[in-house]
Motif scaffolding. Structure first.
Motif, mmCIF file in Angstrom:
data_model
loop_
_atom_site.group_PDB
_atom_site.id
_atom_site.type_symbol
_atom_site.label_atom_id
_atom_site.label_comp_id
_atom_site.label_asym_id
_atom_site.label_seq_id
_atom_site.Cartn_x
_atom_site.Cartn_y
_atom_site.Cartn_z
ATOM 1 N N LEU A 82 0.862 -1.175 0.000
ATOM 2 C CA LEU A 82 0.000 0.000 0.000
ATOM 3 C C LEU A 82 0.897 1.223 0.000
ATOM 4 O O LEU A 82 1.687 1.414 0.919
ATOM 5 N N LEU A 83 0.772 2.009 -1.039
ATOM 6 C CA LEU A 83 1.554 3.238 -1.128
ATOM 7 C C LEU A 83 0.687 4.344 -0.530
ATOM 8 O O LEU A 83 -0.312 4.752 -1.127
ATOM 9 N N ASN A 84 1.054 4.778 0.683
ATOM 10 C CA ASN A 84 0.193 5.666 1.474
ATOM 11 C C ASN A 84 0.633 7.136 1.345
ATOM 12 O O ASN A 84 1.736 7.416 0.886
ATOM 13 N N LYS A 85 -0.253 8.012 1.770
ATOM 14 C CA LYS A 85 -0.036 9.481 1.789
ATOM 15 C C LYS A 85 0.113 10.041 0.371
ATOM 16 O O LYS A 85 0.887 10.991 0.162
ATOM 17 N N ILE A 86 -0.625 9.474 -0.590
ATOM 18 C CA ILE A 86 -0.462 9.965 -1.973
ATOM 19 C C ILE A 86 -1.005 11.385 -2.144
ATOM 20 O O ILE A 86 -0.704 12.039 -3.136
ATOM 21 N N ASP A 87 -1.770 11.860 -1.150
ATOM 22 C CA ASP A 87 -2.217 13.258 -1.204
ATOM 23 C C ASP A 87 -1.032 14.219 -1.098
ATOM 24 O O ASP A 87 -1.141 15.378 -1.472
ATOM 25 N N LEU A 88 0.101 13.707 -0.597
ATOM 26 C CA LEU A 88 1.286 14.575 -0.445
ATOM 27 C C LEU A 88 2.201 14.563 -1.675
ATOM 28 O O LEU A 88 3.219 15.267 -1.700
ATOM 29 N N LEU A 89 1.825 13.795 -2.681
ATOM 30 C CA LEU A 89 2.707 13.671 -3.866
ATOM 31 C C LEU A 89 3.110 15.010 -4.503
ATOM 32 O O LEU A 89 4.271 15.167 -4.905
ATOM 33 N N PRO A 90 2.175 15.995 -4.567
ATOM 34 C CA PRO A 90 2.597 17.280 -5.172
ATOM 35 C C PRO A 90 3.695 17.989 -4.386
ATOM 36 O O PRO A 90 4.342 18.898 -4.908
ATOM 37 N N HIS A 91 3.881 17.597 -3.117
ATOM 38 C CA HIS A 91 4.821 18.330 -2.260
ATOM 39 C C HIS A 91 6.144 17.606 -2.038
ATOM 40 O O HIS A 91 7.017 18.118 -1.353
ATOM 41 N N VAL A 92 6.266 16.400 -2.549
ATOM 42 C CA VAL A 92 7.496 15.637 -2.292
ATOM 43 C C VAL A 92 8.090 15.125 -3.602
ATOM 44 O O VAL A 92 7.385 14.991 -4.606
ATOM 45 N N ASP A 93 9.373 14.852 -3.578
ATOM 46 C CA ASP A 93 10.027 14.262 -4.751
ATOM 47 C C ASP A 93 9.974 12.752 -4.617
ATOM 48 O O ASP A 93 10.903 12.142 -4.097
ATOM 49 N N PHE A 94 8.877 12.193 -5.057
ATOM 50 C CA PHE A 94 8.725 10.749 -4.948
ATOM 51 C C PHE A 94 8.243 10.225 -6.291
ATOM 52 O O PHE A 94 7.200 10.647 -6.792
ATOM 53 N N ASP A 95 9.003 9.332 -6.883
ATOM 54 C CA ASP A 95 8.688 8.806 -8.208
ATOM 55 C C ASP A 95 7.910 7.493 -8.043
ATOM 56 O O ASP A 95 8.498 6.443 -7.765
ATOM 57 N N VAL A 96 6.601 7.590 -8.199
ATOM 58 C CA VAL A 96 5.730 6.430 -7.954
ATOM 59 C C VAL A 96 6.084 5.257 -8.882
ATOM 60 O O VAL A 96 6.219 4.111 -8.434
ATOM 61 N N ALA A 97 6.246 5.571 -10.159
ATOM 62 C CA ALA A 97 6.516 4.505 -11.139
ATOM 63 C C ALA A 97 7.839 3.800 -10.801
ATOM 64 O O ALA A 97 7.931 2.563 -10.859
ATOM 65 N N GLN A 98 8.829 4.604 -10.414
ATOM 66 C CA GLN A 98 10.130 4.031 -10.071
ATOM 67 C C GLN A 98 10.009 3.137 -8.825
ATOM 68 O O GLN A 98 10.596 2.058 -8.759
ATOM 69 N N CYS A 99 9.246 3.597 -7.852
ATOM 70 C CA CYS A 99 9.045 2.830 -6.620
ATOM 71 C C CYS A 99 8.404 1.470 -6.924
ATOM 72 O O CYS A 99 8.838 0.437 -6.415
ATOM 73 N N ILE A 100 7.377 1.503 -7.773
ATOM 74 C CA ILE A 100 6.682 0.259 -8.109
ATOM 75 C C ILE A 100 7.628 -0.665 -8.887
ATOM 76 O O ILE A 100 7.658 -1.879 -8.658
ATOM 77 N N GLU A 101 8.422 -0.067 -9.753
ATOM 78 C CA GLU A 101 9.385 -0.879 -10.520
ATOM 79 C C GLU A 101 10.389 -1.557 -9.577
ATOM 80 O O GLU A 101 10.687 -2.746 -9.705
ATOM 81 N N TYR A 102 10.856 -0.810 -8.566
ATOM 82 C CA TYR A 102 11.783 -1.385 -7.583
ATOM 83 C C TYR A 102 11.113 -2.517 -6.801
ATOM 84 O O TYR A 102 11.720 -3.557 -6.555
ATOM 85 N N ALA A 103 9.876 -2.282 -6.394
ATOM 86 C CA ALA A 103 9.156 -3.301 -5.606
ATOM 87 C C ALA A 103 9.011 -4.586 -6.420
ATOM 88 O O ALA A 103 9.174 -5.687 -5.900
#
Lengths: 113, 275
Positions: free
Chosen positions: B217-238
């Motif tokens: 579960l990738l949580n706190k996605i409401d904060l995505l506009p405020h942080v440098d977090f690459d969702v696609a990259q994270c999922i690829e790593y997982a």
């Protein structure tokens, strides 16, 4: 630091085996630890010395036999060796791997008296 | 009294239940690992030592170090199966929003399903109290210095909690992305929660946990506009460490994505009822 818990698990097995197999001292413990298991051998050695104090295995030597991580690569249809869980296939780079060895944490053998 | 282990932990106070280890911990010994490894001699059945009163001998063991935990886990799993209790083991680093996500999930689901919770923390009953505030049953296990829950402790917590038949049981593990990965509690699935305020490379840094989990579960996605977090990259790593892992993107705060999570929970619970 769950290596401490693992060492307590090892001590449980030693105590149980001491009754079953009639020994009073453990001189050497051989463990088989896969490189892909979540065990850090140095932490295990440290925990082992501490946990075994005052037990039947006090001052016992711990021998760790490290086992390579092995996997089947679905892309190139071969058995390969990997160092880490996040490694790709060393031959083709694919991550579609089925790990089939190197995850074990086993007590293999004891030298006892 | 515990039937399985004989320990006297049958009362309602899971909090503080501990096994004392009275040995002293002296740290002043040397760690000298310079000894030779003569396996071939020691392992040879033909080897002989000088005769002593207690001659040394070799004993084959071939036992999993976690064998005892795995046995307790199997007892728990059998119990869950028998009572049709769908059990999830929630794991994450501290501060991922696990408890908030859990309370939100309970609020949205408690009208439809019977739910109970086992909370694991090193100290305090704060989380169990937060869960109880939602109106569902919860027990707290304090692991003291322990870094994970084990199957034995869960067995006792089940005795105290007495989850209802056909219910949903959440086990919130100690916030730790390392140790809980190795300990089977008898759950149906491990669910790993990762928040976008952490690094997207957590699956590579803590691969054992992401390999052990069936769902992320990738949580706190409401904060995505405020942080440098690459969702696609994270999922690829997982998926590098676990090609089969399911990924759901959620926000416990805004409720975004929770519909899919609830659908998955209800569907999986229904499958557990079939047996």
């Amino acid at each position: 630091m769950h290596e401490m818990s693992l060492c307590e698990g090892i001590l449980d097995v030693l105590q149980q085996q001491a009754k079953q197999q009639q020994f009073v001292r453990v001189k050497t413990v051989w463990l088989e630890i896969g490189k892909l298991s979540s065990v850090e051998p140095d932490a295990l050695r440290f925990g082992f010395d501490m946990v075994m104090q005052g037990s039947l295995a006090e001052s016992a030597t711990l021998e760790i036999i490290e086992v390579d991580g092995q996997a089947w690569c679905f892309a190139c249809q071969q058995q390969i060796i990997i160092e880490h869980r996040y490694d790709g296939c060393p031959l083709c780079g694919a991550y579609q791997l089925q790990i089939n060895d190197g995850e074990q944490m086993r007590i293999k053998e004891l030298e006892v008296a | 009294m515990c039937i399985d282990c004989g320990c006297s932990a049958g009362d309602a106070k899971i909090v503080g239940h501990s096994h004392d280890h009275d040995h002293s911990h002296s740290h002043d010994h040397d760690h000298d690992h310079d000894h030779d490894h003569h396996h071939e001699n020691r392992l040879s059945p033909a080897h002989a030592h000088a005769p002593t009163i207690n001659p040394a001998r070799m004993v084959k063991i071939e036992q999993d170090i976690l064998g005892k935990n795995n046995q307790y886990a199997q007892v728990n799993r059998d119990y869950f199966h028998q009572h049709k209790i769908f059990t999830l083991n929630l794991v994450s680093s501290p501060g991922s929003g696990k408890t908030s996500l859990l309370t939100k999930t309970i609020e949205l689901l408690k009208a439809e399903l019977s739910i109970s919770v086992i909370e694991g923390d090193q100290q305090t009953s704060n989380d169990a109290e937060r869960i109880r505030a939602t109106g569902v049953k919860a027990v707290q296990i304090n692991t003291g210095k322990g870094c994970h829950l084990d199957a034995h402790g869960i067995g006792h917590a089940i005795e105290t909690l007495a989850p209802e038949d056909n219910s949903l049981l959440f086990i919130e593990n100690v916030g730790n992305l390392v140790c809980p990965s190795a300990f089977d509690l008898g759950e149906a699935h491990k669910v790993v929660i990762l928040s976008v305020t952490e690094g997207e490379d957590k699956p590579l840094k803590y691969p054992d946990m992401f390999a052990a989990a069936d769902i992320m579960l990738l949580n706190k996605i409401d904060l995505l506009p405020h942080v440098d977090f690459d969702v696609a990259q994270c999922i690829e790593y997982a998926r590098r460490v676990n090609p089969r892992i399911k990924v759901l993107q959620v926000s416990a705060r805004t409720g975004e994505g929770l519909v899919v999570w609830l659908q998955w929970l209800k569907a999986s619970h229904s499958v557990a009822l079939i047996g």
